[in-house]
Scaffold this motif. Structure first.
Motif, PDB file in Angstrom:
ATOM      1  N   LYS A   1       4.135   5.313  -5.787  1.00  0.00           N
ATOM      2  CA  LYS A   1       4.119   5.184  -7.250  1.00  0.00           C
ATOM      3  C   LYS A   1       3.073   6.121  -7.856  1.00  0.00           C
ATOM      4  O   LYS A   1       3.311   6.782  -8.882  1.00  0.00           O
ATOM      5  CB  LYS A   1       3.830   3.724  -7.635  1.00  0.00           C
ATOM      6  CG  LYS A   1       3.796   3.465  -9.115  1.00  0.00           C
ATOM      7  CD  LYS A   1       5.174   3.612  -9.720  1.00  0.00           C
ATOM      8  CE  LYS A   1       5.147   3.254 -11.192  1.00  0.00           C
ATOM      9  NZ  LYS A   1       6.208   3.920 -11.926  1.00  0.00           N
ATOM     10  N   LYS A   2       1.899   6.189  -7.212  1.00  0.00           N
ATOM     11  CA  LYS A   2       0.816   7.047  -7.695  1.00  0.00           C
ATOM     12  C   LYS A   2       1.250   8.515  -7.670  1.00  0.00           C
ATOM     13  O   LYS A   2       1.020   9.269  -8.625  1.00  0.00           O
ATOM     14  CB  LYS A   2      -0.406   6.834  -6.800  1.00  0.00           C
ATOM     15  CG  LYS A   2      -1.675   7.423  -7.315  1.00  0.00           C
ATOM     16  CD  LYS A   2      -2.826   6.997  -6.400  1.00  0.00           C
ATOM     17  CE  LYS A   2      -4.118   7.626  -6.847  1.00  0.00           C
ATOM     18  NZ  LYS A   2      -5.225   7.286  -5.958  1.00  0.00           N
ATOM     19  N   LEU A   3       1.895   8.939  -6.568  1.00  0.00           N
ATOM     20  CA  LEU A   3       2.366  10.316  -6.457  1.00  0.00           C
ATOM     21  C   LEU A   3       3.464  10.592  -7.481  1.00  0.00           C
ATOM     22  O   LEU A   3       3.498  11.657  -8.107  1.00  0.00           O
ATOM     23  CB  LEU A   3       2.886  10.557  -5.035  1.00  0.00           C
ATOM     24  CG  LEU A   3       3.204  11.984  -4.637  1.00  0.00           C
ATOM     25  CD1 LEU A   3       1.945  12.843  -4.691  1.00  0.00           C
ATOM     26  CD2 LEU A   3       3.819  12.047  -3.254  1.00  0.00           C
ATOM     27  N   SER A   4       4.332   9.625  -7.694  1.00  0.00           N
ATOM     28  CA  SER A   4       5.403   9.761  -8.679  1.00  0.00           C
ATOM     29  C   SER A   4       4.829   9.932 -10.086  1.00  0.00           C
ATOM     30  O   SER A   4       5.293  10.782 -10.866  1.00  0.00           O
ATOM     31  CB  SER A   4       6.306   8.533  -8.616  1.00  0.00           C
ATOM     32  OG  SER A   4       7.249   8.559  -9.650  1.00  0.00           O
ATOM     33  N   ASP A   5       3.815   9.115 -10.417  1.00  0.00           N
ATOM     34  CA  ASP A   5       3.170   9.221 -11.730  1.00  0.00           C
ATOM     35  C   ASP A   5       2.506  10.585 -11.904  1.00  0.00           C
ATOM     36  O   ASP A   5       2.577  11.190 -12.976  1.00  0.00           O
ATOM     37  CB  ASP A   5       2.138   8.106 -11.922  1.00  0.00           C
ATOM     38  CG  ASP A   5       2.791   6.737 -12.061  1.00  0.00           C
ATOM     39  OD1 ASP A   5       4.004   6.687 -12.349  1.00  0.00           O
ATOM     40  OD2 ASP A   5       2.082   5.727 -11.861  1.00  0.00           O
ATOM     41  N   LYS A   6       1.860  11.070 -10.870  1.00  0.00           N
ATOM     42  CA  LYS A   6       1.187  12.374 -10.934  1.00  0.00           C
ATOM     43  C   LYS A   6       2.202  13.471 -11.236  1.00  0.00           C
ATOM     44  O   LYS A   6       1.981  14.324 -12.089  1.00  0.00           O
ATOM     45  CB  LYS A   6       0.498  12.656  -9.600  1.00  0.00           C
ATOM     46  CG  LYS A   6      -0.344  13.923  -9.612  1.00  0.00           C
ATOM     47  CD  LYS A   6      -0.745  14.452  -8.244  1.00  0.00           C
ATOM     48  CE  LYS A   6      -1.378  13.471  -7.331  1.00  0.00           C
ATOM     49  NZ  LYS A   6      -1.802  14.077  -6.047  1.00  0.00           N
TER      50      LYS A   6
ATOM     51  N   ASP B   1       2.491   1.549  -3.420  1.00  0.00           N
ATOM     52  CA  ASP B   1       1.492   1.983  -4.412  1.00  0.00           C
ATOM     53  C   ASP B   1       1.224   3.473  -4.300  1.00  0.00           C
ATOM     54  O   ASP B   1       1.108   4.176  -5.312  1.00  0.00           O
ATOM     55  CB  ASP B   1       0.181   1.202  -4.229  1.00  0.00           C
ATOM     56  CG  ASP B   1       0.311  -0.256  -4.641  1.00  0.00           C
ATOM     57  OD1 ASP B   1       1.293  -0.595  -5.347  1.00  0.00           O
ATOM     58  OD2 ASP B   1      -0.574  -1.059  -4.248  1.00  0.00           O
ATOM     59  N   GLY B   2       1.143   3.972  -3.081  1.00  0.00           N
ATOM     60  CA  GLY B   2       0.932   5.409  -2.868  1.00  0.00           C
ATOM     61  C   GLY B   2       2.091   6.228  -3.409  1.00  0.00           C
ATOM     62  O   GLY B   2       1.895   7.277  -4.035  1.00  0.00           O
TER      63      GLY B   2
ATOM     64  N   LYS C   1       0.840  -1.200   0.000  1.00  0.00           N
ATOM     65  CA  LYS C   1       0.000   0.000   0.000  1.00  0.00           C
ATOM     66  C   LYS C   1       0.880   1.258   0.000  1.00  0.00           C
ATOM     67  O   LYS C   1       0.610   2.220  -0.722  1.00  0.00           O
ATOM     68  CB  LYS C   1      -0.911  -0.009   1.223  1.00  0.00           C
ATOM     69  CG  LYS C   1      -1.900   1.114   1.277  1.00  0.00           C
ATOM     70  CD  LYS C   1      -2.806   0.979   2.501  1.00  0.00           C
ATOM     71  CE  LYS C   1      -3.750   2.149   2.601  1.00  0.00           C
ATOM     72  NZ  LYS C   1      -4.577   2.076   3.810  1.00  0.00           N
TER      73      LYS C   1
END
Length: 130
Positions: free
Chosen positions: A117-122, A114-115, A111
């Protein structure tokens, strides 16, 4: 919570602070004294625990003492002193639980990753590309 207030002895003295001429005449400050080693309420282990935790408040003769001069009457100061010293001793008798070291679970690790990774993608999507 043990009530050991029968083992207390009291001293009075003149209080400082507000009160006008009353301060100069009446002994309203109350010092409560309790001989820890002579207590019949607590076991030897509890006395040792009290000594270790409250060592800065216990004098050479083994007396735990507390002075209260918050109120303008001796009786109110005596009652506050009794409450405070009982509270201090009962807090000293509470032994904190030992913390057992634990590791984060696989789900928690995933988790977190994943968080991130999500922030990195943003942030990656915000970049200007040629």
């Amino acid at each position: 919570m043990k009530d050991f207030s029968k083992e207390f002895s009291f001293k009075t003295s003149r209080s400082s602070g507000a009160g006008g001429q009353n301060v100069n005449k009446v002994e309203t400050a109350v010092t409560v004294l309790w001989k820890v080693d002579a207590s019949e309420v607590f076991s030897e282990d509890e006395k040792l625990l009290i000594h270790n935790i409250l060592k800065n408040r216990i004098n050479i003769e083994g007396f735990l003492f507390l002075t209260v001069s918050e109120s303008r009457t001796q009786l109110m100061n005596k009652n506050k002193a009794i409450e405070k010293i009982i509270e201090i001793v009962n807090k000293a008798l509470i032994v904190p639980k030992k913390r057992t070291a634990t590791k984060p679970s696989k789900a928690q690790k995933q988790k977190r990753l994943d968080g991130k990774k999500k922030l990195s993608d943003k942030k990656e999507n915000r970049r200007f590309r040629f």
